[in-house]
Design an enzyme around this catalytic site. Sequence first.
Site, PDB file in Angstrom:
ATOM      1  N   ASP A  88      48.856  69.577  73.290  1.00  0.00           N
ATOM      2  CA  ASP A  88      49.436  70.324  73.874  1.00  0.00           C
ATOM      3  C   ASP A  88      50.829  69.936  73.557  1.00  0.00           C
ATOM      4  OD1 ASP A  88      48.289  69.009  76.269  1.00  0.00           O
ATOM      5  OD2 ASP A  88      49.506  67.508  76.852  1.00  0.00           O
ATOM      6  N   HIS A 145      41.996  68.025  69.943  1.00  0.00           N
ATOM      7  CA  HIS A 145      40.594  67.287  70.546  1.00  0.00           C
ATOM      8  C   HIS A 145      40.093  69.144  70.406  1.00  0.00           C
ATOM      9  CE1 HIS A 145      40.929  64.694  73.841  1.00  0.00           C
ATOM     10  NE2 HIS A 145      42.181  64.203  73.280  1.00  0.00           N
ATOM     11  N   SER A 247      53.429  66.419  65.248  1.00  0.00           N
ATOM     12  CA  SER A 247      53.823  67.635  63.861  1.00  0.00           C
ATOM     13  C   SER A 247      52.951  68.736  64.610  1.00  0.00           C
ATOM     14  CB  SER A 247      52.282  67.319  63.060  1.00  0.00           C
ATOM     15  OG  SER A 247      52.933  67.359  62.103  1.00  0.00           O
TER      16      SER A 247
END
Length: 296
Positions: A88, A145, A247
């Site tokens: 995200d 992911h 980050s």
Amino acid sequence: MTLAKLFSLIQYPLPHHALSRLMGRLADCRVTWIKDLAIRTFIRRFGVDMTEARQPDPGAYASFNDFFTRPLKEDARPIGEGLVSPADGTLSRFGAIESGRLIQAKGREFTVTELLGGDSTAASRFHGGSFATVYLSPRDYHRVHMPVTGTLREMTYVPGRLFSVNTATTGHVPRLFARNERLVCHFDTEHGPMVLVLVGAMIVAGIETVWAGQITPLPRRGIQRIRFDTPVHLAKGAEMGRFKLGSTVVMAFAESVDFVSGKRERKVQMGQRLGSLSLSEPAQTLSEKTGPERTR
């Protein structure tokens, strides 16, 4: 002088690592009233959507770090077709790698060789390929992911500074993603080589992977390369790592990517389709490269 420029200049003399490690200890505090106050204040300040979390009760988390790296419900992030977003965040930059260079921000570039810790041999395999950068803001889900199915061959820890990675800083600090502490993960995929670079930042308390646990912080003893004789296979959409505080993830592919049309600086979610990678002839794998400095 703009506020963004001033903000970036102020960061140069700061003790990046000391501040970040201090925040890491505070974020791991398990005193109930302290961690509950921190979590609830953070949720209000950044508008975190707890309805997506597998555990929606803020008080159920043992520490701020546990809350920050919270898992989502199983159906919260469907995995799309083709190349998908690893996290995200904000898709800040994407496109072709031209002359071995990636775009950081308007007027700011850095090289693949710099990003990979000076490994020009590995970097050359991405010339003519594509890249994409996803910035994770404080309110975002902070697990990373796989954008495609891949096999981990090598992991490289590159020490460095810990500048903030928000828009204000990326526009003013040269070669930011090639200066910050980072973890470079090399994968073989059916589309050829891919690297996922997890970039550290100011007050990021640590970077973890699913195969080796917490990697950073490490003593600043120079670049450390770890090869994996037993391959680590990860399917598209599988978790590969996480940030303890926010980050950036930089992806690079040897193949060109046909990105979904759309403007830069747009919000994306993990699993959202970013584009397509065309199948190519089998490429040289990392296992065919010269031996490692260290094996696991």
